[in-house]
Write a protein that holds these residues in place. Structure first.
Motif, short mmCIF file in Angstrom:
data_model
loop_
_atom_site.label_atom_id
_atom_site.label_comp_id
_atom_site.label_asym_id
_atom_site.label_seq_id
_atom_site.Cartn_x
_atom_site.Cartn_y
_atom_site.Cartn_z
N GLY A 202 -1.56 11.36 6.01
CA GLY A 202 -2.10 10.43 5.04
C GLY A 202 -3.58 10.18 5.23
N ARG B 33 8.55 10.62 -3.25
CA ARG B 33 7.11 10.67 -3.51
C ARG B 33 6.76 9.93 -4.80
N THR B 34 7.55 10.10 -5.83
CA THR B 34 7.29 9.44 -7.10
C THR B 34 7.32 7.93 -6.96
N ALA C 224 2.30 2.52 -3.48
CA ALA C 224 0.88 2.68 -3.15
C ALA C 224 -0.03 1.66 -3.84
N GLU D 141 7.06 11.58 5.02
CA GLU D 141 6.66 11.20 3.66
C GLU D 141 6.37 9.71 3.56
N THR E 60 2.33 7.70 3.21
CA THR E 60 1.90 6.65 2.29
C THR E 60 1.48 5.40 3.04
N LEU F 196 6.94 6.19 -4.18
CA LEU F 196 5.84 5.77 -3.32
C LEU F 196 4.52 5.75 -4.08
N ASP F 197 4.28 6.78 -4.87
CA ASP F 197 3.01 6.86 -5.59
C ASP F 197 2.90 5.81 -6.70
N LYS F 198 4.00 5.58 -7.42
CA LYS F 198 3.94 4.72 -8.60
C LYS F 198 4.23 3.25 -8.31
N ASP G 115 -8.05 3.79 1.63
CA ASP G 115 -6.80 3.95 2.40
C ASP G 115 -7.05 4.29 3.87
#
Length: 400
Positions: A272, A37-38, A45, A94, A98, A40-42, A364
């Motif tokens: 998502g 997740r980290t 994305a 997960e 995203t 993907l988010d940072k 998104d």
């Protein structure tokens, strides 16, 4: 495996998991997904809108994903180094939560190619190649679909192969092969001219006679690089043949496993879209209050949440049964059919509640809405999966 996570931790991690299916994960499994997740988010994305619009893949995200060792994360494997089916499913969830192209790109290696080698190869081939596949030292793609054959590939497959001494000669064409441009090998399915049965071969991408071109003008999964591939008198040694694939029945056995991966991706894509729509409606003010406070908006959000929950329930139970050794065509077909139907409704409702801004990439939602169409079709269309289930229900096949 370690103890299961608490209900509070799982709910905080997956707000769209209303019935707490993620509570079935172990603490190390959830930790591995948290690291994903980290990244993907940072790192992923922020790139998606630009690359989706350009129709290009952000290959700079590949190494950060590889570095996570997602196919065998520390503490989340059994004594034989295997991960649980639920962890694998939530990993796809997960990724797709995203972006569907990112999920498809990763699953091309972790699902399609790895499963083909593990189940289609000999024990020796699997033991030699699987560690390299897990580390991405050896990459490959699944090359089954052809320009003129998709749903009818079982009987219509035209790519041919014949043996000459210790070598095989392959001629034919493949289409919609995602990730082919950067793969080390193509897992090519071809019909043996000697017995008419389907065989599979690991063909190095740069083998003489292999050529490929990018499929352009796509309106779905725009970041995923799909290839048209031609194979003209391509020669590979007999050692390149996956020895446990000797008919289309063996290919169908692979598909039983692979359709469940796509069903998980359909669940993640729904999540998502729903979460993006929920965020937007909570923030967007109209008529002096948030969009989320209107009855019609809440009704649509409730439908989306219910779709995600029902889809998760189906894939979780399917995965549990497969972990018990129960693999049936109709089970994976039903999951793929249902989750993708729910996905289509969910992304349409998400686009609707976001209004005019729902057709831009900024929220998104537009990306999820468009990409859902590709997921709806690949690994078996809705109609084909319905007929597979219908055959099991009635005992009568409606197609050949």
């Amino acid at each position: 495996m370690s103890a299961r996570v608490s209900a509070g931790d799982a709910a905080a991690f997956y707000p769209s998991d209303r019935y707490g299916y993620s509570e079935l994960l172990s603490t190390p499994e959830l930790a591995a997904l948290g690291q994903l997740r980290t990244v993907l988010d940072k790192q992923v994305a922020p790139l998606l809108g630009e690359y989706w619009e350009a129709g290009e893949f952000p290959y700079q995200i590949r190494q950060p994903l590889v570095d996570l060792n997602l196919m065998a994360p520390e503490g989340a494997t059994d004594s034989q180094g295997r991960t649980s089916g639920l962890y694998t499913g939530f990993r796809n969830f997960e990724l797709a939560r995203t972006d569907a192209s990112v999920a498809t790109f990763y699953n091309a290696q972790s699902g399609l190619f790895r499963t083909t080698v593990l189940k289609g190869g000999s024990p020796e081939q699997a033991a030699d190649l699987d560690p390299k596949i897990r580390s991405f030292e050896y990459t490959g793609v699944f090359a089954l679909t052809e320009p003129d054959h998709g749903s009818d590939i079982a009987g219509g497959l035209e790519t041919s192969a014949w043996r000459e001494g210790d070598n095989w000669v392959i001629n034919g064409a493949k289409r919609w092969i995602g990730g082919a441009f950067t793969a080390d090998v193509l897992a090519v399915f071809a019909r043996d001219e000697a017995d008419g049965q389907v065989k599979a071969f690991l063909v190095p991408r740069e083998t003489p006679g292999v050529s490929m071109s990018k499929i352009l003008r796509k309106t779905s999964l725009r970041m995923m690089q799909n290839a048209d591939i031609e194979l003209r008198a391509v020669r590979v040694p007999d050692t390149a043949r996956l020895s446990n694939i000797n008919s289309f029945k063996d290919v169908a056995a692979l598909m039983r496993r692979l359709r469940s991966d796509v069903a998980w991706i359909a669940c993640g894509l729904q999540a998502g879209a729903y979460e993006a729509a929920l965020r937007y409606t909570l923030e967007r003010q109209q008529f002096g209050r948030s969009l989320a406070s209107f009855q019609l908006t809440q009704q649509k959000l409730a439908t989306m949440a219910a779709n995600v929950t029902a889809s998760l329930g189906m894939v979780v139970r399917l995965t549990q049964r497969q972990e018990e050794g129960i693999f049936r065509d109709e089970d994976s077909a039903m999951a793929k059919m249902f989750t993708c139907t729910a996905m289509r409704e969910t992304v349409a409702l998400a686009r609707e509640v976001v209004g005019g801004n729902g057709i831009t990439l900024d929220t998104d939602v537009a990306r999820f809405h468009a990409d859902a169409e590709a997921v709806y079709s690949y690994e078996g269309t809705h109609d084909i999966n319905a007929l597979i289930l219908g055959r099991a229900l009635t005992g009568t096949g409606a197609f050949r």
